[in-house]
Scaffold this motif. Structure first.
Motif, PDB file in Angstrom:
ATOM      1  N   TYR A 162      24.015  43.376  25.730  1.00  0.00           N
ATOM      2  CA  TYR A 162      23.059  42.247  25.823  1.00  0.00           C
ATOM      3  C   TYR A 162      21.650  42.743  26.124  1.00  0.00           C
ATOM      4  O   TYR A 162      21.433  43.511  27.047  1.00  0.00           O
ATOM      5  CB  TYR A 162      23.514  41.199  26.843  1.00  0.00           C
ATOM      6  N   VAL A 163      20.715  42.299  25.309  1.00  0.00           N
ATOM      7  CA  VAL A 163      19.326  42.743  25.450  1.00  0.00           C
ATOM      8  C   VAL A 163      18.336  41.588  25.469  1.00  0.00           C
ATOM      9  O   VAL A 163      17.133  41.821  25.633  1.00  0.00           O
ATOM     10  CB  VAL A 163      18.944  43.748  24.333  1.00  0.00           C
ATOM     11  N   HIS A 168      33.762  44.384  28.432  1.00  0.00           N
ATOM     12  CA  HIS A 168      32.769  45.270  29.029  1.00  0.00           C
ATOM     13  C   HIS A 168      31.405  44.621  28.803  1.00  0.00           C
ATOM     14  O   HIS A 168      31.144  44.136  27.697  1.00  0.00           O
ATOM     15  CB  HIS A 168      32.724  46.629  28.341  1.00  0.00           C
ATOM     16  N   LEU A 169      30.569  44.666  29.818  1.00  0.00           N
ATOM     17  CA  LEU A 169      29.244  44.058  29.720  1.00  0.00           C
ATOM     18  C   LEU A 169      28.217  45.131  30.060  1.00  0.00           C
ATOM     19  O   LEU A 169      28.292  45.750  31.123  1.00  0.00           O
ATOM     20  CB  LEU A 169      29.183  42.917  30.750  1.00  0.00           C
ATOM     21  N   HIS A 170      27.296  45.357  29.135  1.00  0.00           N
ATOM     22  CA  HIS A 170      26.241  46.332  29.432  1.00  0.00           C
ATOM     23  C   HIS A 170      24.978  45.929  28.687  1.00  0.00           C
ATOM     24  O   HIS A 170      25.040  45.457  27.556  1.00  0.00           O
ATOM     25  CB  HIS A 170      26.664  47.743  29.012  1.00  0.00           C
ATOM     26  N   GLY A 171      23.836  46.117  29.328  1.00  0.00           N
ATOM     27  CA  GLY A 171      22.582  45.767  28.680  1.00  0.00           C
ATOM     28  C   GLY A 171      21.423  45.968  29.616  1.00  0.00           C
ATOM     29  O   GLY A 171      21.478  46.780  30.526  1.00  0.00           O
ATOM     30  N   GLY A 172      20.367  45.201  29.377  1.00  0.00           N
ATOM     31  CA  GLY A 172      19.157  45.334  30.170  1.00  0.00           C
ATOM     32  C   GLY A 172      18.010  45.829  29.311  1.00  0.00           C
ATOM     33  O   GLY A 172      18.116  45.875  28.077  1.00  0.00           O
TER      34      GLY A 172
END
Lengths: 339, 339
Positions: free
Chosen positions: B261-262, B281-285
């Protein structure tokens, strides 16, 4: 057969229940060697979940008593360990290692394994046989593999604990403590246990913790930062499930680091902006214990790990009510019931 | 020099600003070849963020005009691309690939790159020189690498897009569209673009989308499930940042899958229990664009990708106000400003 039934909050009884029998060709019936009480069994005990003459328990080890016509991987007499989620282990989700979310998943709580016998659906996919009949002293460890060890192990894997990593562990219950053991086995360089109880600190150190942080919340986070050049841990295990513990875990982790969370989420809402700017990886949920069982059984069999020490009270099945009481009153961390 | 200054909501002016000069030995000054307007520049334009005679812009490509005494990797005359976050590229966080969270990070928005010249802190860490002076037609693509391509690429990497994977993309702005391009380059087998605009659907297909889903929210999720045997996508890119888009992304992803997620998070609160049981799995920023710049520049240089087509309006810097207006009124997806 005898089995535990909860009739309402605080009302646990051991009663005569019908012995289960094979109903589908993929079923097995096992004779329990041991079972235990889970932290999650305390929710209905405390009135947080409703019950109505509900058979209890979802952790189990024992001997195969009977198998359905389609069961190929097991035979009567095998000593077996299974997970709290029955899974076919053949669907696309199982094959990807997420057996707890199998497309045909059956939560074992439905069958109530705090009993003399238990029905196991998807027996071929769910049960893993040990290399032989275990010595009596291995039974607690094998039982731990059924849930708390498998869950702590998944948390450590989800947090990508490994060589060169600093791992922080939020939560010092059985799962958090076994997350420490897992991180150690996975090769973590430094393991920081967040605990304020002397007995649990001792177990944490025995399992591989190198540092103890007694502070919680923002103070706990500050302490973790202090121990990691201001950056935070590479990997954080969250084994509580509250808003405070989740935020403590996220804030204790450096940008690009990994949070593995297995505390069943209660009234948690993660603020999107803080999560976004944290830059962490977040992964967790109901542990796919089945993925790890062959490896965990071997480690236990070879006496390389002893997760069984998390059981600090052992009672006969008939005294289950006292076991619930002891856990509810925090006189015991985890209660094993002999069958 | 001339530069864009925002005086208040809707009030964008091109004014004389002081030409920047080296203030630290690690600085560089570049002469801009092109710059652009970001979707995030619309927040203050619409009054969501406050401004007070604020220089605008954080995307840039250009030629090195002057370097500080400690700058070793660049020389005057180099054509360079940088990210919206200046980073030293040497700290532990940078070395782990999270340059947007460098311990010495400087958000480039502070310097306002919608101008003839820009000061670049941490020049050695931040800027990447192209193999030579680019042909004019490569400049939009190189400028896209500075933010929207790098961000879409990070989203695809965070979502673990790759061979054999089905990738869903939530959001059809420049970042979502370039997430599709990235997923294609990373070898994804199937790419499902969620879009209801004909022109963006066309660009999505051009970048590699194999399927289009026009539905949103629960209906959009149902459609993704329908296309994936009821399981959900392996990988989902989220490029919007709202509660609806985040939940759409999480619900579109199978257990064990990955959400990258961006979209900058606005008023998002993720329900812990749903996230827990989703098993994703959740990753972003903020994207660590610098990590990907060498590879992206090479792909552009070799004309293997053309992310520059996301710019659908090109104006001279002097007409920046019209560019903001066109994006605000959705007459343009992304505006390039020639300098």
């Amino acid at each position: 057969m005898r089995g535990v039934v909860m009739h309402g909050p605080g009302d646990v009884r051991v009663e005569d229940r019908e012995k289960p029998t094979i109903t589908r060709p993929t079923d097995a019936v096992i004779k329990l060697a041991a079972t235990c009480i889970c932290g999650s069994d305390l929710w209905p005990y405390r009135g947080a979940d409703s019950v109505d003459a509900t058979p209890m328990g979802h952790e189990y080890v024992g001997v195969v008593e009977e198998i359905g016509a389609d069961v190929k991987n097991l035979k009567v007499g095998d000593f077996v360990v299974g997970s709290f989620m029955a899974s076919d282990n053949t669907c696309e989700i199982c094959q990807a290692g997420y057996q707890s979310r199998c497309v045909h998943v059956v939560p074992m709580g439905r069958y109530g394994t705090q009993a003399e016998y238990a029905l196991i659906p998807h027996a071929d996919g769910t049960l893993v046989a040990t290399p032989g009949q275990p010595d009596a002293d291995l039974i607690p460890a094998l039982l731990a593999a059924s849930d708390v060890l498998g869950t702590g192990w998944f948390a450590a894997v989800a947090a990508e604990a490994g060589p060169g990593k600093t791992v922080a562990v939020v939560g010092d219950g059985a799962v958090g403590l076994l997350g420490i053991l897992a991180a150690k086995q996975l090769g973590a360089e430094r393991i920081i246990a967040m605990s304020r109880h002397a007995d649990r600190q001792e177990l944490a150190r025995r399992f591989g913790a190198t540092d103890i942080v007694e502070e919680r919340g923002d103070e706990g986070v500050a302490k973790i930062k202090e121990l990691t050049n201001g950056l935070g841990a590479h990997s954080t295990i969250e084994a509580v499930g509250t808003q405070e513990s989740m935020m403590q875990a996220i804030r204790s982790t450096r940008a690009g680091g990994h949070v593995g969370y297995v505390g069943v989420s209660h009234d948690v809402a993660l603020p999107g902006d803080e999560l976004f700017f944290s830059g962490v990886h977040l992964h967790g949920g109901p542990a796919p214990v089945r993925r790890f069982l062959p490896e965990l059984i071997q480690l236990i069999w070879d006496r390389e790990i002893d997760p069984g020490v998390v059981f600090d009270l052992t009672l006969p099945l008939e005294d289950a009510a006292e076991g619930y009481k002891a856990m509810d009153e925090r006189r015991a961390t985890k209660v094993l019931l002999t069958v």
